[in-house]
Design a protein around this motif. Structure first.
Motif, mmCIF file in Angstrom:
data_model
loop_
_atom_site.group_PDB
_atom_site.id
_atom_site.type_symbol
_atom_site.label_atom_id
_atom_site.label_comp_id
_atom_site.label_asym_id
_atom_site.label_seq_id
_atom_site.Cartn_x
_atom_site.Cartn_y
_atom_site.Cartn_z
ATOM 1 N N THR A 208 0.840 -1.191 0.000
ATOM 2 C CA THR A 208 0.000 0.000 0.000
ATOM 3 C C THR A 208 0.876 1.242 0.000
ATOM 4 O O THR A 208 2.054 1.194 0.359
ATOM 5 N N ARG B 109 0.532 3.625 2.002
ATOM 6 C CA ARG B 109 0.813 3.938 3.401
ATOM 7 C C ARG B 109 2.087 3.250 3.868
ATOM 8 O O ARG B 109 2.859 3.791 4.657
ATOM 9 N N GLU B 110 2.316 2.044 3.357
ATOM 10 C CA GLU B 110 3.533 1.314 3.723
ATOM 11 C C GLU B 110 4.768 1.846 3.012
ATOM 12 O O GLU B 110 5.893 1.531 3.388
ATOM 13 N N ARG B 111 4.554 2.613 1.934
ATOM 14 C CA ARG B 111 5.635 3.187 1.125
ATOM 15 C C ARG B 111 6.350 2.134 0.273
ATOM 16 O O ARG B 111 6.632 2.348 -0.882
ATOM 17 N N TRP C 45 2.787 11.450 -7.034
ATOM 18 C CA TRP C 45 3.600 10.499 -6.288
ATOM 19 C C TRP C 45 4.896 10.238 -7.038
ATOM 20 O O TRP C 45 4.953 10.331 -8.268
ATOM 21 N N ARG D 217 6.619 7.859 -2.476
ATOM 22 C CA ARG D 217 6.521 9.045 -1.622
ATOM 23 C C ARG D 217 5.682 10.102 -2.308
ATOM 24 O O ARG D 217 5.746 10.239 -3.526
ATOM 25 N N TYR D 218 4.939 10.838 -1.516
ATOM 26 C CA TYR D 218 4.126 11.914 -2.082
ATOM 27 C C TYR D 218 5.035 13.049 -2.499
ATOM 28 O O TYR D 218 5.960 13.439 -1.756
#
Length: 274
Positions: free
Chosen positions: A201, A203-205, A230, A271-272
């Motif tokens: 995900t 979120r997990e990067r 991203w 990463r965003y």
């Protein structure tokens, strides 16, 4: 959850590099790459590579390659010949220029078709997701890929030599001084993150994404941030590189410092963009 039977990554074709397409397009190859060579490409142009072996530096090798391609494929019209000057002769340089302007244009379709033929990896996107066949997206891609305007001068053979020359240059000269072993760390900006996720995900990067069969990468995170919300950071096998800055004499894609690589599944750090 996506129905994998509608995903083109399952529609592998035969290839000319001796590594099964499912392996070549997977994370196992990313982790443990091997050298690749397109069957017959170097043997058919042995004189070019014998000449290159005598090059003293990268600049001399670029000059040799450009001159050979010009002679072998008639890329320079004869002086004083009006008809020859007017005739459209497609070249690897024009394709690279077209890719730089729009990877989803006609030139991009031809390049993705070449990857299909030589590496067995089917594209997943061209103007729109390429999913169930037939569809308007697939028909549009196939029409552009096969357009006669781009197939009048042995263009796939030109691209074979471009790939082999890139691999030769990477092995002989430090075109990518940041490369470590068989990999180079590159970045890619993306706005289609959710549909590219295979495992993990955001979120997990740390996750696995499925990239198109031919993709562009940037050599720094800052450059990649200009192309998406991203940014993927990943280790790309040198064996998958088709084009790197400084490969040819012409100043193609130099402003973007763009690297063009064969795609497939990649383990990335997501990463965003700032």
């Amino acid at each position: 959850m996506r129905d994998d039977h509608d995903q083109p990554h399952r529609w592998y074709t035969t290839n000319l590099v001796g590594v099964p397409a499912p392996v070549l397009g997977g994370v196992a190859f990313q982790a443990h790459p091997v050298r690749l060579s397109i069957a017959g490409a170097r043997a058919s142009h042995g004189g070019l590579f014998s000449l290159l072996d005598r090059a003293g530096d990268a600049a001399e090798a670029r000059e040799m390659f450009g001159h050979y391609m010009s002679l072998a494929f008639g890329l320079q019209p004869a002086e004083g010949c009006v008809a020859e000057r007017r005739r459209w002769k497609v070249s690897y340089l024009k394709l690279l220029q077209g890719w730089g302007m729009d990877a989803n244009g006609a030139a991009g379709a031809v390049l993705k078709g070449w990857v299909e033929s030589r590496f067995g990896l089917v594209p997943s996107f061209h103007k729109a997701p390429l999913q169930r066949f037939p569809s308007p997206a697939w028909i549009g891609y196939l029409e552009e890929k096969a357009a006669s305007r781009w197939h009048n001068n042995s263009i796939w053979q030109q691209l074979d030599l471009l790939y082999e020359f890139c691999q030769w240059m990477l092995a002989r000269f430090a075109l990518l001084p940041e490369a470590v072993g068989p990999h180079v760390r590159l970045w890619r900006g993306s706005t289609r993150v959710e549909e590219q996720l295979v495992r993990g995900t955001l979120r997990e990067r740390h996750c696995v994404v499925r990239l198109n069969n031919l993709v562009s990468f940037a050599r720094s995170r800052e450059e990649a941030e200009c192309f998406g919300d991203w940014v993927f950071e990943t280790q790309v096998p040198l064996a998958k590189l088709l084009f790197v800055p400084g490969l040819v004499k012409a100043s193609l894609l130099q402003g973007e410092a763009e690297v063009i690589a064969i795609g497939g599944d990649h383990v990335v750090e997501a990463r965003y963009a700032l």
